[in-house]
Scaffold this active site. Structure first.
Site, mmCIF file in Angstrom:
data_model
loop_
_atom_site.group_PDB
_atom_site.id
_atom_site.type_symbol
_atom_site.label_atom_id
_atom_site.label_comp_id
_atom_site.label_asym_id
_atom_site.label_seq_id
_atom_site.Cartn_x
_atom_site.Cartn_y
_atom_site.Cartn_z
ATOM 1 C CG PHE A 176 -13.784 5.838 31.672
ATOM 2 C CD1 PHE A 176 -14.592 6.884 32.077
ATOM 3 C CD2 PHE A 176 -12.651 5.550 32.419
ATOM 4 C CE1 PHE A 176 -14.278 7.631 33.217
ATOM 5 C CE2 PHE A 176 -12.334 6.286 33.560
ATOM 6 C CZ PHE A 176 -13.155 7.329 33.955
ATOM 7 C CG ASP A 215 -6.646 3.168 28.257
ATOM 8 O OD1 ASP A 215 -6.108 2.458 29.119
ATOM 9 O OD2 ASP A 215 -7.336 4.178 28.534
ATOM 10 C CE LYS A 266 -8.700 1.267 35.951
ATOM 11 N NZ LYS A 266 -9.270 2.227 36.874
#
Ligand code: PLP
Length: 407
Positions: free
Chosen positions: A145, A230, A259
């Site tokens: 994801f 990532d 984030k």
């Protein structure tokens, strides 16, 4: 409807009517929050064990982050990159230092940072590696994801994320996550990069086999391919280390961050790399109106300052052990498997017992907010500032729901 839930119910009705249905939220309407706790419109308190999918690693309203944001709001918030701003350089210096890299390319959301890493990897392949024009490929892991843009969902294998959004960007190859031989076979002379999450977050906190990240590092170096990690969900203290790659003492060529970099206040993302990679980008190649804005840079800098102390990483490692032990104790009592690194855990509940969604609904009724990933897997990622007693209480609630205790 109970009278205790009147305001929440009314607010949910407005959401259902006016907010596009791209999420399926639990029926909790957060109105206020502090630290690891949130309060709904009717005054019920919940322990936040999702922490904004790790965007709230430092909790809600961290005093130093709030003070930085308040101060910056009164000075200057947006300049665009047409001019320099006083916050961006110092932020990038601090972040590059934290990551042990030369420089930073700032963006806003995670997906934008992933897109940035893809563009930089392709440009590096053409300008530095000598791949023929438009022939570059990037290898990704199945179950990934990386965000929601059309390019990114094109290499997802989640039908919900992907179906109905084609045609997709070519140039991506997907191999089983954690399978080094498949990765090796997928790389050819036109491969620009291997793009992977060091631990797959949305996939259900999937930890690759021991040594895999080290082997990916060795393979990509040997085949002259960039290793792009990532770390948007796994990075910035979550796993008990600054980056999840640190768990295997691996340094990728590009870190993708997001984030928690925005301290739960503003969206801040970035890629971090050395000159040999990031120098391929020249004025006009890439940018963003909001990327690197002074408010974001000031908050991001304050986040990096918190991480530079090492305190949050240590706390995540210490409390993470408690989390791991507490969850493991439930294996055989309704839990099939637990994968934990730091304050981050994927819990597979026996599907015969309940779905992940059901578990989250029952936990919410007991005052614990968590989120299922797929099927009967639930991800737990409380803020790193969670109190030890609150963590124990959360484990008790999970135990009670899973074992069917009604105390
Ligand atoms: C590993 C990873 N990459 C990228 C993203 C996308 O980030 P954003 O939602 O900020 O675009 C996410 C979000 O969950 C993520 O977990």
């Amino acid at each position: 409807m109970t009278t205790a839930n009147v305001k929440n119910t009314a607010a949910i009705e407005v959401d259902e009517t006016y907010v596009a249905h791209n999420y399926h939220p639990l029926p909790v309407v957060v109105a206020e929050a502090a630290g690891a706790w949130v309060t709904d419109l009717d005054g019920k308190r919940y322990l936040d064990c999702l922490a904004g999918y790790s965007a709230l690693n430092f909790g809600h309203g961290h005093p130093e982050l709030l003070a930085t944001a308040h101060g910056q709001l009164d000075r200057v918030t947006l300049t665009s990159r047409a001019f320099h701003n006083a916050e961006l350089g110092p932020f990038c210096e601090a972040l590059a230092t934290l990551a042990g890299k030369d420089m930073v390319l700032p963006m806003n959301t995670g997906a934008e940072a992933v897109e940035t890493a893809i563009k930089v990897s392709r440009k590096w392949a053409y300008d530095v590696k000598g791949v023929p024009a438009d022939q570059a490929n990037i290898v990704v892991g199945q179950g990934n994801f990386h965000g929601r843009t059309t390019t990114i969902v094109g290499f997802s294998d989640d039908p919900g994320a992907r179906d109905g959004f084609g045609p997709f960007t070519p140039g991506f190859r997907s191999v089983p996550y954690g399978d080094l031989a498949a990765l090796d076979a997928a790389i050819d002379e036109n491969t620009a990069a291997v793009l992977m999450e060091p631990i797959q977050g949305e996939g259900g906190v999937i930890v690759p086999p021991e040594g895999f990240l080290r082997e990916v590092r060795e393979l990509t170096t040997r085949r002259r391919v960039l290793f792009v990690a990532d770390e948007i969900q796994s990075g910035l203290g979550r796993t008990g280390t600054t980056f999840a790659c640190d768990l295997e003492e691996v340094v990728p060529d590009i870190y993708i961050l997001g984030k928690a970099l925005g301290g739960g206040i503003v969206p801040v993302s970035a890629i971090v790399a050395n000159h040999d990679v990031l120098d391929v980008i020249h004025p006009g190649n890439h940018g963003s109106t909001f990327g690197g804005n002074p408010l974001a840079a000031a908050v991001g800098h304050a986040v990096v300052d918190l991480l530079a102390t090492g305190e949050y990483q240590q706390r995540a490692a210490r409390l993470g052990q408690r989390l791991d032990e507490g969850l493991r104790a439930l294996i055989g009592q309704g839990v099939l498997a637990v994968r934990a690194r730091g304050l981050w855990a994927g819990v597979d509940v026996d599907p015969a017992l309940m779905s992940g969604r059901e578990l989250c609904e029952r936990l919410a009724a007991r005052g614990v907010l968590a989120k299922e990933t797929h099927g009967s897997t639930v991800r737990l990622a409380p803020p790193l500032v969670i109190e030890e007693g609150d963590l124990d209480w959360m484990l008790e609630q999970i135990g009670a729901v899973i074992t069917g205790r009604t105390d």
